[in-house]
Write a protein that holds these residues in place. Structure first.
Motif, mmCIF file in Angstrom:
data_model
loop_
_atom_site.group_PDB
_atom_site.id
_atom_site.type_symbol
_atom_site.label_atom_id
_atom_site.label_comp_id
_atom_site.label_asym_id
_atom_site.label_seq_id
_atom_site.Cartn_x
_atom_site.Cartn_y
_atom_site.Cartn_z
ATOM 1 N N HIS A 103 0.964 -1.169 -0.100
ATOM 2 C CA HIS A 103 0.074 0.066 -0.054
ATOM 3 C C HIS A 103 0.941 1.394 -0.103
ATOM 4 C CE1 HIS A 103 0.169 -0.635 4.363
ATOM 5 N NE2 HIS A 103 0.557 0.553 4.436
ATOM 6 N N ALA A 109 -0.870 4.774 2.931
ATOM 7 C CA ALA A 109 -2.350 4.512 3.788
ATOM 8 C C ALA A 109 -3.228 5.440 3.807
ATOM 9 C CB ALA A 109 -1.846 4.024 4.900
ATOM 10 N N ARG A 111 -6.069 5.004 5.602
ATOM 11 C CA ARG A 111 -6.905 4.886 7.008
ATOM 12 C C ARG A 111 -5.843 3.783 7.687
ATOM 13 N NH1 ARG A 111 -9.569 2.587 2.995
ATOM 14 N NH2 ARG A 111 -11.329 4.077 3.421
ATOM 15 N N ASP A 112 -6.202 3.752 9.185
ATOM 16 C CA ASP A 112 -5.362 2.950 10.060
ATOM 17 C C ASP A 112 -6.090 1.710 10.320
ATOM 18 O OD1 ASP A 112 -3.561 5.469 10.463
ATOM 19 O OD2 ASP A 112 -4.981 6.026 11.693
ATOM 20 N N ARG A 113 -7.256 1.582 10.204
ATOM 21 C CA ARG A 113 -7.894 0.087 10.499
ATOM 22 C C ARG A 113 -8.892 0.004 9.413
ATOM 23 N NH1 ARG A 113 -10.976 -0.447 15.672
ATOM 24 N NH2 ARG A 113 -12.076 1.092 14.931
ATOM 25 N N GLN A 297 -3.914 -4.854 1.332
ATOM 26 C CA GLN A 297 -3.261 -3.623 0.628
ATOM 27 C C GLN A 297 -3.963 -2.717 -0.219
ATOM 28 O OE1 GLN A 297 -0.141 -3.263 1.579
ATOM 29 N NE2 GLN A 297 -0.185 -5.254 2.773
ATOM 30 N N PHE A 300 -6.270 -0.527 2.132
ATOM 31 C CA PHE A 300 -5.503 0.635 2.890
ATOM 32 C C PHE A 300 -4.971 1.721 2.204
ATOM 33 C CE2 PHE A 300 -5.692 -2.551 6.203
ATOM 34 C CZ PHE A 300 -5.976 -1.714 7.650
ATOM 35 N N THR A 340 -6.064 -4.188 11.897
ATOM 36 C CA THR A 340 -4.823 -3.144 12.050
ATOM 37 C C THR A 340 -3.990 -2.982 10.431
ATOM 38 O OG1 THR A 340 -4.857 -3.071 14.197
ATOM 39 C CG2 THR A 340 -2.959 -1.836 13.193
ATOM 40 N N ARG A 341 -3.702 -1.697 10.325
ATOM 41 C CA ARG A 341 -2.950 -1.697 8.780
ATOM 42 C C ARG A 341 -1.667 -2.626 8.965
ATOM 43 N NH1 ARG A 341 1.185 1.610 7.246
ATOM 44 N NH2 ARG A 341 1.101 2.992 9.182
ATOM 45 N N THR A 343 2.073 -3.812 8.203
ATOM 46 C CA THR A 343 3.525 -2.761 8.256
ATOM 47 C C THR A 343 4.337 -3.576 7.491
ATOM 48 O OG1 THR A 343 3.832 -3.208 10.499
ATOM 49 C CG2 THR A 343 2.772 -1.282 9.808
#
Length: 381
Positions: A103, A109, A111-113, A297, A300, A340-341, A343
Motif C-alpha cells: 500500500h 495508507a 486509513r489506520d484500520r 493492501q 488501505f 490494523t494496517r 506494516t
C-alpha cells in the motif's frame, strides 16, 4: 533481479497458491484460483511462465499489459485469475525488495484500520440467528449470509416470507447498530430480485449482493431503481471493462475479487473508476490468506473502500482455514471487527512454505455443488 521460476501449490480447502522465485532469493506469493477449476488456472500460469522467466519482476505494469493483451484471445475467469495471482506475487516481490508494504507503493495508507465482516450459516442458510450472535461474541459488528437456498424464477409468498424471516431473525439477534449483508449468489431472477429487495427494505441491509448472474448485467439499472436497498456486485466481473456498465447502473458497492479480476493492478483501477460514480469498494474474498492480504493492501490505499470480506470460519473451510498457512497469524488479528494496517513488506504476510508443501502433497479437488429444482431442472448455486 530476474524471475527464475513459478511454482503452484493446490491446497485445501479449495485454494491455489503461487510462488514466484527470483535470482536474489526473494519469493513473491500470489493466489491465482477459480474455485473448482484450480488445475485449469495452474495450467494457465504455467503457460504464462514462458514469458516471465528471465524477466525483471519490477516491471509489474508492463507484465500485466503483456499477459492480458499480448495474446489474441483475452479475458475470462481463467486467464484473469492466472494473471491476478502473478500480479499479487510481483507486487509482493517489489515490496519485499524495497522493504515496504504494497500500500505504500500505491500512494500510502488512507486509513489506520479496516472494517471486516464475517460469514454466517451456509449455502442453504439455517440457525442464522444463533450463528450471528456467535459472530458478535467473536467481535464482529457485520455479518453476511445467503438469503436463500435454491429458488425458482418466481417464488411463492411462503418462500419470500422465509427469506424475510431469516433476515429479521438476524436483525433481532444483533440489533440495529450492527450490519447485515445479504448474498443472493446470482440465484434469483431480475423480477424476483426487485420483489425481494422491496420486502427487505424495512430491515435495512448494508447491501444485497449479486442478486442476478453477470449475464444479466443489463438488468441492474431496473433493480437499483426499484429499491432503496444498496446493491452490490462484481465477484464474477474480471476487468474494468466488465465494470463499466454496472457502475453506471446505480449499484452502491463494487466487489472485484483480487484473485479473479487481474490482481492488485486491475482492482486498483476498478476502485478508481467506482469512486468516479460514487460507488464504494468491498473486495470479494472468500479465499485464502494471500488473497486476503492482497485485498487489505488495496483497502488501505483506497479512499472509497467500505468493508472487507474475510473467509475466517466460512462454511467452505472444513479442514483448513485462513490462518493455517501463515508463520505469524497475528497479522490478521481482529479487534472490534477491524484489522490494523499491516506494516510488513510486500503483502505483509509470511507464508509457511513447509505447511504449503505438506498440504500440496494431498492437494484438493473441490467442486461446487450442482443443484436441481424439485422438477429436476438445473438450479443456480
Amino acid at each position: 533481479m530476474k524471475i527464475t521460476a513459478l511454482e503452484t501449490f493446490s491446497v485445501a480447502p479449495r485454494w491455489l497458491f503461487l510462488a514466484i522465485r527470483t535470482d536474489e532469493g526473494i519469493t513473491g506469493w500470489g493466489e491465482p484460483v477459480v474455485e473448482g477449476r484450480s488445475a485449469t488456472v495452474a495450467a494457465a500460469v504455467e503457460e504464462l511462465s514462458d514469458y516471465l522467466i528471465g524477466e525483471d519482476p519490477y516491471r509489474i505494469e508492463d507484465h500485466w499489459q503483456v499477459l492480458t493483451k499480448g495474446g489474441f484471445y483475452r479475458g475470462g475467469p481463467i486467464l484473469s485469475s492466472a494473471v491476478a495471482g502473478i500480479d499479487q506475487a510481483l507486487w509482493d516481490i517489489k515490496g519485499k525488495a524495497l522493504g515496504v508494504p504494497v500500500h505504500e507503493l500505491l500512494g500510502g495508507a488512507v486509513r489506520d484500520r479496516m472494517r471486516t465482516y464475517s460469514w454466517i450459516a451456509g449455502d442453504e442458510p439455517d440457525r442464522v440467528a444463533e450463528h450471528a450472535r456467535e459472530r458478535m461474541e467473536q467481535g464482529f459488528d457485520a455479518v453476511k449470509m445467503n438469503g436463500t437456498g435454491r429458488v425458482r424464477h418466481l417464488e411463492s409468498k411462503a418462500e419470500l416470507d422465509m427469506l424475510v424471516g431469516r433476515v429479521a431473525a438476524v436483525r433481532e439477534a444483533i440489533g440495529d447498530e450492527a450490519d447485515i449483508a445479504i448474498d443472493f449468489h446470482g440465484r434469483v431472477s431480475p423480477a424476483l430480485a426487485r420483489e425481494a429487495c422491496r420486502l427487505l427494505e424495512p430491515l435495512h441491509p448494508l447491501f444485497v449482493e449479486e442478486p442476478i448472474v453477470p449475464e444479466l448485467t443489463g438488468d441492474f439499472e431496473r433493480i437499483c431503481a426499484s429499491t432503496v436497498v444498496p446493491i452490490a456486485t462484481g465477484e464474477r466481473l474480471y476487468s474494468r471493462w466488465d465494470f463499466r456498465e454496472v457502475l453506471r447502473s446505480g449499484i452502491a458497492v463494487a466487489q472485484p475479487d483480487l484473485s479473479h479480476a487481474g490482481g492488485i493492478s486491475e482492482v486498483r483501477r476498478i476502485a478508481a473508476m467506482a469512486e468516479a460514480y460514487g460507488v464504494s469498494l468491498a473486495p470479494h474474498c472468500p479465499l485464502g490468506p494471500i488473497a486476503f492480504a492482497a485485498s487489505l493492501q488495496i483497502d488501505f490505499a483506497t479512499p472509497n473502500a467500505l468493508i472487507q470480506e474475510t473467509s475466517l470460519g466460512i462454511h467452505y473451510n472444513a479442514d483448513n482455514d485462513l490462518l493455517d498457512y501463515l508463520v505469524d497469524t497475528s497479522v490478521f488479528d481482529f479487534t472490534d471487527s477491524h484489522i490494523t494496517r499491516p506494516t510488513g513488506p510486500g503483502l505483509g504476510i509470511e507464508i509457511d512454505e513447509a505447511a504449503v508443501r505438506r498440504a500440496a502433497e494431498a492437494g484438493q479437488r473441490w467442486r461446487n455443488p450442482v443443484w436441481r429444482q424439485a422438477d429436476g431442472s438445473l438450479a443456480e448455486w
